[in-house]
Design a protein around this motif. Structure first.
Motif, PDB file in Angstrom:
ATOM      1  N   UNK A   1      -7.556   8.588  16.693  1.00 53.62           N
ATOM      2  CA  UNK A   1      -8.878   9.068  17.257  1.00 53.62           C
ATOM      3  C   UNK A   1      -9.769   9.397  16.466  1.00 53.62           C
ATOM      4  N   UNK A   2      -9.649   9.848  15.299  1.00 53.91           N
ATOM      5  CA  UNK A   2     -10.430   9.958  14.292  1.00 53.91           C
ATOM      6  C   UNK A   2     -11.191   8.759  13.839  1.00 53.91           C
ATOM      7  N   UNK A   3     -10.564   7.730  13.712  1.00 51.61           N
ATOM      8  CA  UNK A   3     -11.089   6.367  13.277  1.00 51.61           C
ATOM      9  C   UNK A   3     -12.089   6.066  14.388  1.00 51.61           C
ATOM     10  N   UNK A   4     -11.425   6.106  15.547  1.00 53.96           N
ATOM     11  CA  UNK A   4     -12.219   5.873  16.780  1.00 53.96           C
ATOM     12  C   UNK A   4     -13.402   6.356  16.943  1.00 53.96           C
ATOM     13  N   UNK A   5     -13.401   7.668  16.648  1.00 50.12           N
ATOM     14  CA  UNK A   5     -14.870   8.486  16.653  1.00 50.12           C
ATOM     15  C   UNK A   5     -15.862   8.222  15.810  1.00 50.12           C
ATOM     16  N   UNK A   6     -15.110   7.641  14.572  1.00 50.95           N
ATOM     17  CA  UNK A   6     -16.150   7.083  13.581  1.00 50.95           C
ATOM     18  C   UNK A   6     -16.612   6.018  13.810  1.00 50.95           C
ATOM     19  N   UNK A   7     -16.269   5.319  14.827  1.00 50.29           N
ATOM     20  CA  UNK A   7     -17.109   4.160  15.429  1.00 50.29           C
ATOM     21  C   UNK A   7     -16.228   2.582  15.034  1.00 50.29           C
ATOM     22  N   UNK A   8     -14.988   3.085  14.635  1.00 52.25           N
ATOM     23  CA  UNK A   8     -14.103   1.784  14.222  1.00 52.25           C
ATOM     24  C   UNK A   8     -13.653   0.780  15.631  1.00 52.25           C
ATOM     25  N   UNK A   9     -13.876  -0.374  15.325  1.00 54.19           N
ATOM     26  CA  UNK A   9     -13.208  -1.165  16.503  1.00 54.19           C
ATOM     27  C   UNK A   9     -11.793  -1.119  16.310  1.00 54.19           C
ATOM     28  N   UNK A  10     -10.843  -1.601  17.137  1.00 57.19           N
ATOM     29  CA  UNK A  10      -9.355  -1.519  17.386  1.00 57.19           C
ATOM     30  C   UNK A  10      -8.910  -1.968  16.133  1.00 57.19           C
TER      31      UNK A  10
ATOM     32  N   UNK B   1      -6.232  -1.328  10.869  1.00 58.12           N
ATOM     33  CA  UNK B   1      -6.586  -1.558   9.174  1.00 58.12           C
ATOM     34  C   UNK B   1      -6.527  -0.110   8.394  1.00 58.12           C
ATOM     35  N   UNK B   2      -7.221   0.793   9.205  1.00 59.14           N
ATOM     36  CA  UNK B   2      -7.427   2.171   8.551  1.00 59.14           C
ATOM     37  C   UNK B   2      -6.190   3.104   8.670  1.00 59.14           C
ATOM     38  N   UNK B   3      -5.565   2.927   9.873  1.00 60.52           N
ATOM     39  CA  UNK B   3      -4.610   3.981  10.090  1.00 60.52           C
ATOM     40  C   UNK B   3      -3.290   3.572  10.104  1.00 60.52           C
ATOM     41  N   UNK B   4      -2.897   2.519  10.955  1.00 64.57           N
ATOM     42  CA  UNK B   4      -1.618   2.169  11.444  1.00 64.57           C
ATOM     43  C   UNK B   4      -0.871   1.337  10.414  1.00 64.57           C
ATOM     44  N   UNK B   5      -1.759   0.336  10.042  1.00 67.72           N
ATOM     45  CA  UNK B   5      -1.077  -0.566   8.568  1.00 67.72           C
ATOM     46  C   UNK B   5      -0.643   0.374   7.328  1.00 67.72           C
TER      47      UNK B   5
ATOM     48  N   UNK C   1     -14.316 -21.726  16.955  1.00 72.73           N
ATOM     49  CA  UNK C   1     -15.125 -21.557  18.197  1.00 72.73           C
ATOM     50  C   UNK C   1     -15.345 -20.293  18.770  1.00 72.73           C
ATOM     51  N   UNK C   2     -14.162 -19.565  19.072  1.00 79.12           N
ATOM     52  CA  UNK C   2     -14.349 -18.151  19.537  1.00 79.12           C
ATOM     53  C   UNK C   2     -15.194 -17.239  18.648  1.00 79.12           C
ATOM     54  N   UNK C   3     -14.747 -17.289  17.359  1.00 80.27           N
ATOM     55  CA  UNK C   3     -15.583 -16.520  16.530  1.00 80.27           C
ATOM     56  C   UNK C   3     -17.156 -16.848  16.592  1.00 80.27           C
ATOM     57  N   UNK C   4     -17.421 -18.109  16.581  1.00 80.86           N
ATOM     58  CA  UNK C   4     -18.856 -18.467  16.738  1.00 80.86           C
ATOM     59  C   UNK C   4     -19.473 -17.781  17.816  1.00 80.86           C
ATOM     60  N   UNK C   5     -18.854 -18.059  19.024  1.00 76.70           N
ATOM     61  CA  UNK C   5     -19.581 -17.553  20.176  1.00 76.70           C
ATOM     62  C   UNK C   5     -19.574 -16.131  20.483  1.00 76.70           C
ATOM     63  N   UNK C   6     -18.566 -15.409  19.747  1.00 79.57           N
ATOM     64  CA  UNK C   6     -18.657 -13.678  19.981  1.00 79.57           C
ATOM     65  C   UNK C   6     -19.536 -13.371  18.824  1.00 79.57           C
ATOM     66  N   UNK C   7     -19.974 -14.211  17.775  1.00 79.29           N
ATOM     67  CA  UNK C   7     -20.910 -13.637  16.748  1.00 79.29           C
ATOM     68  C   UNK C   7     -22.249 -13.731  17.345  1.00 79.29           C
ATOM     69  N   UNK C   8     -22.554 -14.414  18.448  1.00 80.29           N
ATOM     70  CA  UNK C   8     -23.813 -14.397  19.131  1.00 80.29           C
ATOM     71  C   UNK C   8     -24.143 -13.114  19.515  1.00 80.29           C
ATOM     72  N   UNK C   9     -23.354 -12.352  20.238  1.00 85.65           N
ATOM     73  CA  UNK C   9     -23.521 -11.161  20.837  1.00 85.65           C
ATOM     74  C   UNK C   9     -23.322 -10.053  19.864  1.00 85.65           C
ATOM     75  N   UNK C  10     -22.177 -10.079  18.888  1.00 86.38           N
ATOM     76  CA  UNK C  10     -21.689  -8.872  18.177  1.00 86.38           C
ATOM     77  C   UNK C  10     -21.937  -8.944  16.817  1.00 86.38           C
ATOM     78  N   UNK C  11     -21.623  -7.912  16.043  1.00 88.50           N
ATOM     79  CA  UNK C  11     -21.773  -7.923  14.656  1.00 88.50           C
ATOM     80  C   UNK C  11     -20.239  -8.284  14.023  1.00 88.50           C
ATOM     81  N   UNK C  12     -20.348  -8.109  12.706  1.00 88.05           N
ATOM     82  CA  UNK C  12     -19.193  -8.473  11.881  1.00 88.05           C
ATOM     83  C   UNK C  12     -17.700  -7.866  12.283  1.00 88.05           C
ATOM     84  N   UNK C  13     -17.802  -6.624  12.122  1.00 83.91           N
ATOM     85  CA  UNK C  13     -16.509  -5.935  12.585  1.00 83.91           C
ATOM     86  C   UNK C  13     -15.870  -6.597  14.022  1.00 83.91           C
ATOM     87  N   UNK C  14     -16.927  -6.487  14.811  1.00 83.38           N
ATOM     88  CA  UNK C  14     -16.442  -6.827  16.362  1.00 83.38           C
ATOM     89  C   UNK C  14     -15.935  -8.164  16.466  1.00 83.38           C
ATOM     90  N   UNK C  15     -16.450  -9.168  15.592  1.00 80.60           N
ATOM     91  CA  UNK C  15     -15.646 -10.584  15.445  1.00 80.60           C
ATOM     92  C   UNK C  15     -14.572 -10.573  14.981  1.00 80.60           C
TER      93      UNK C  15
END
Lengths: 343, 437
Positions: free
Chosen positions: A227-236, A241-245, B85-99
């Motif tokens: 939850x801490x990772x999520x609260x800091x804005x991490x994606x899933x 990568x930061x907690x589970x692995x 292709x999916x990475x390219x499509x997503x990268x139009x809307x989102x930033x690096x970590x989200x991709x």
């Protein structure tokens, strides 16, 4: 349950003032019935210990005869000619290790992916079903995977094997002797019954074992840090990568090694697929390989006194190998869960 | 937060910032409810768009542009292309970590799908390949005495293997269950250095390859002691292999019995064996059953120990001590070694039978077990409540009997039914399992 046990433990902890209160012996002698119970339970444990030591001791004792004759060359000889007293496990151990290695290469990514899916991505309603399915996969008899490998997989893998050997043949492992990729009429039998196919069959058997251990370790990753990772804005994936692995590293290594221990000992699946050869054969795509367990299954029937002893020695070597792998693995797994389990 | 408040915060104007803005009521349409779900329409569009594009491009490559061929190659190529292709499509809307998140999500999902599909495929393939042999009733009622390799499937079957499997596993269970459970109780109830040694050795023996267990029994029982190749020798081999599995599983289950239950039992003054018999084992019953059933499933499917010790025969043998006795995995193994298509069909039929047996055992294990120690099903709770009521009635009767005999009031004050109509809590009290007897 755990929290309750913990609060109960906190309740009984000694007061600061009562430091001179010594720990009293809890379970005293409570009568002859209890002494009988302890005796029966201890004898049950001793019986098991005796059986297990008997297996190990007898293996060593019978293997000694062959080992005394063959000496250190038992480890370096590739041929298996017990009547000429010329035996060694160099070829079979190589085959065993290569088959297990191929199995692990296929099994580990699948197992880690599935474990991550079950513990992190799957909807909670599906989770129990998925766990049961993986357990079921571990319970499917190995002869059935062997049948599948022999009658289905064998034919389908030839194309992949030919492609690998054609384009990556410069890499020694993928080299295939006597194969001409440019001859359209060349027979495909050089690619069948290989280490590669046996390894894929074994991979099917060990993946569920690895997967269930890794999943258990993953699901024990602390909730607060997730939850801490999520609260800091991490994606899933960032959270994973930061907690589970990091938390599950020990479990991943240990689970892989436990799977390796199983893969080393697999018999029937391998025996059905391979065609045995008794020379060191490092080309995994080429027909013909061998493993310790299939050697025993193949040769136990016509073995003489010395041949039996040699087979015992080979079995002992295999057992020692799986033993070391298993002990290292379970100590790694146990350490990786430190503090997470109830005890 | 309303739009006004947003504007107020965004505005650098000092006077605007000092003014408290109240949300205006009833002006304009209500703010549309925003979706808090992690998935949006654009995600679906990206997935399906990338999939369609990758399929089309792969088809183009394989049929028009490059000299590629093969189904496996097609799938792998399409998959890699899909990821790109999916990475390219997503990268139009989102930033690096989200991709990266999306890509790994796709990879994890597909790995899990591959594994589960492979399992389903193995099961279905075995059943499907067994379809030639299984519809014939004689497959279940005849053995292979009159059926040579060239006989059609209407003659012969695997009755001998089925009976052999049942006899062998029954003997193995009769040997391993008492010893295994006793050893597991020993490991937990008589702790100490010796128990630790036994636990270590048992853990070591789980590493014993099954073929080596078979070889051990072959060398001791058959070669040294002169037992003939028989169902009993096979049961011994299966037992050597199953024993550590059952002990370890039972050990884990017994260890999970809550310590509070044990302590409560000791506090009531019961000796150890009573605690084990009336508290520990009943609490762990479902888990122990599961451990035994899963061990049975492993034992039934083992081929290699049986291969060395049971011998092979085509006739039904009910006598476990004399003569070779075949089991289902061994029969499968021997059938498929034959080059004849009918024998291979029989092999698959036997394999399907074995698989059905394992599946049934597995389902039984899941129905019985799968619950933590002390956790009860609804019927279990009901039984506990009924037992509690019976105990209460019994105690009441005893108390009135004593009361007539003229016992002091102390006993009456100690006994609990001071409120005879006290409501019972089936969810808490009985489920603790204290009155497990």
């Amino acid at each position: 349950m755990r929290t309750r046990a913990r609060t109960a433990g906190a309740g009984t902890s000694p007061e600061p003032g009562a430091a001179d209160d010594r720990a009293r012996r809890l379970h005293g002698d409570s009568g002859p019935a209890d002494r009988l119970f302890r005796a029966v339970a201890t004898s049950g444990g001793s019986l098991v210990l005796a059986v297990m030591l008997l297996v190990g001791g007898f293996l060593t004792y019978r293997a000694w005869q062959a080992l005394r004759v063959a000496k250190w060359s038992f480890l370096t000889t590739a041929a298996w000619e017990p009547d000429a007293h010329h035996v060694g496990i160099a070829a079979v151990i190589t085959g065993t290790v290569l088959i297990a290695a191929v199995a692990i290469v296929f099994a580990v990514p699948l197992a880690i992916g599935t474990a991550l899916y079950i513990s992190e991505y799957a909807p909670p309603r599906l989770r129990r079903t998925l766990i049961s399915t993986i357990d079921l996969m571990a319970a499917v008899p190995s002869v059935i995977y062997g049948l599948w490998g022999l009658f289905f997989l064998q034919g389908k893998v030839i194309g992949l094997a030919r492609w690998l050997s054609t384009y990556f043949g410069w890499f020694p492992l993928f080299k295939v002797d006597n194969a001409d990729p440019h001859d359209p009429l060349a027979t495909a039998t050089v690619y069948t019954a290989s280490t590669f196919i046996a390894g894929m069959v074994v991979a099917m058997m060990v993946t569920p074992i690895i997967c269930s251990i890794i999943r258990e370790v993953f699901s024990q990753a602390p909730v607060g840090e997730r939850e801490g990772a999520y609260a800091l804005g991490a994606t899933r994936w960032g959270m994973i990568r930061a907690v589970v692995l990091p938390y599950g590293t020990g479990g991943m290594i240990g689970g892989t090694m436990l799977g390796l221990g199983r893969a080393l000992g697999e018999t029937i699946g391998v025996y059905l697929v391979i065609s045995p050869v008794f020379e060191i054969q490092p080309h995994i795509l080429q027909a013909g390989t061998s493993s310790v367990s299939s050697l025993i299954a193949l040769r136990y029937g016509e073995a003489s006194q010395f041949g039996m002893s040699a087979l015992m020695a080979a079995g002992l070597a295999l057992f020692l190998m799986t033993l070391v792998v298993n002990f290292v693995a379970s100590s790694i797994v146990a350490r990786s869960r430190s503090g997470a389990t109830a005890e | 937060m309303t739009t006004d408040a947003m504007e107020a915060m965004d505005a650098p104007d000092a006077t605007a910032a000092q003014r408290t803005t109240l949300p205006r009521r009833g002006t304009g349409a209500a703010e549309p409810r925003r979706s808090t779900s992690g998935l949006h329409d654009s995600d679906y569009f990206a997935v399906f768009g990338a999939a369609a594009a990758s399929l089309a491009l792969t088809w183009l490559f394989f049929s028009r542009l490059a000299p590629f061929s093969g189904l496996l190659g097609f799938v792998v190529f399409a998959y890699v292309l899909f990821l790109v292709l999916y990475a390219i499509l997503v990268s139009y809307d989102e930033d690096g970590p989200a991709v990266r998140d999306r890509i790994t999500s796709v990879i994890v999902h597909s790995l899990a799908a591959v594994l589960l599909l492979a399992l389903v495929f193995v099961v279905v393939y075995t059943m499907w390949s067994g379809r030639k042999a299984l519809p014939h009733l004689n497959f279940f009622t005849q053995d292979m005495t009159n059926a040579g390799p060239l006989q059609p499937l209407t003659i012969g079957g695997s009755r001998h293997a089925l009976i052999g499997t049942l006899i062998q596993i029954a003997i193995a269970l009769a040997l391993t269950v008492p010893v295994g459970l006793l050893a597991a109780v020993f490991l937990n109830e008589v702790p100490g250095r010796y128990a630790r040694l036994v636990r270590t050795v048992v853990e070591a023996m789980t590493a014993l390859p099954s073929i080596v267990a078979g070889l051990f029994v072959y060398a001791t029982a058959i070669l040294a002691l002169g037992v003939e190749k028989s169902g009993f020798a096979a049961s011994l081999a299966i037992s050597v292999m199953m024993l550590p599995i059952i002990i370890r599983a039972a050990d884990v289950v017994i260890r999970l019995v809550p310590g509070t239950l044990r302590e409560a039992s000791y506090a009531l003054g019961s000796p150890r064996w009573r605690t084990v018999w009336h508290v520990v084992l009943p609490t762990a019953r479902s888990g122990l059953t599961t451990a035994v059933i899963l061990g049975t499933a492993r034992g039934i499917g083992e081929t290699s120990p049986v291969l060395l010790t049971a011998g092979y025969t085509a006739v039904t043998n009910y006598d476990p001590v004399h003569g070779p006795m075949v089991s289902l995995p061994l029969a499968t193994f021997e059938f498929v070694k034959s080059p004849q298509p009918t024998m291979i069909a029989r092999g698959f039929g036997t394999a399907a039978l074995l698989l059905v047996l394992v599946l049934l055992l597995f389902v039984a294990a899941r129905l019985i077990g799968g619950r933590a120690a002390g956790e009860l099903s609804r019927r279990g709770v009901h039984r506990r409540v009924v037992a509690s009521r019976r105990d209460k009635r019994r105690m009441d009767e005893r108390r009135t009997a004593r009361g007539l005999a003229g016992v002091t009031a102390g006993a009456a004050a100690m006994s609990y039914p001071a409120h005879p109509d006290r409501p019972e809590h089936p969810g808490t009290g009985p489920a603790q399992g204290v009155d497990g007897s």
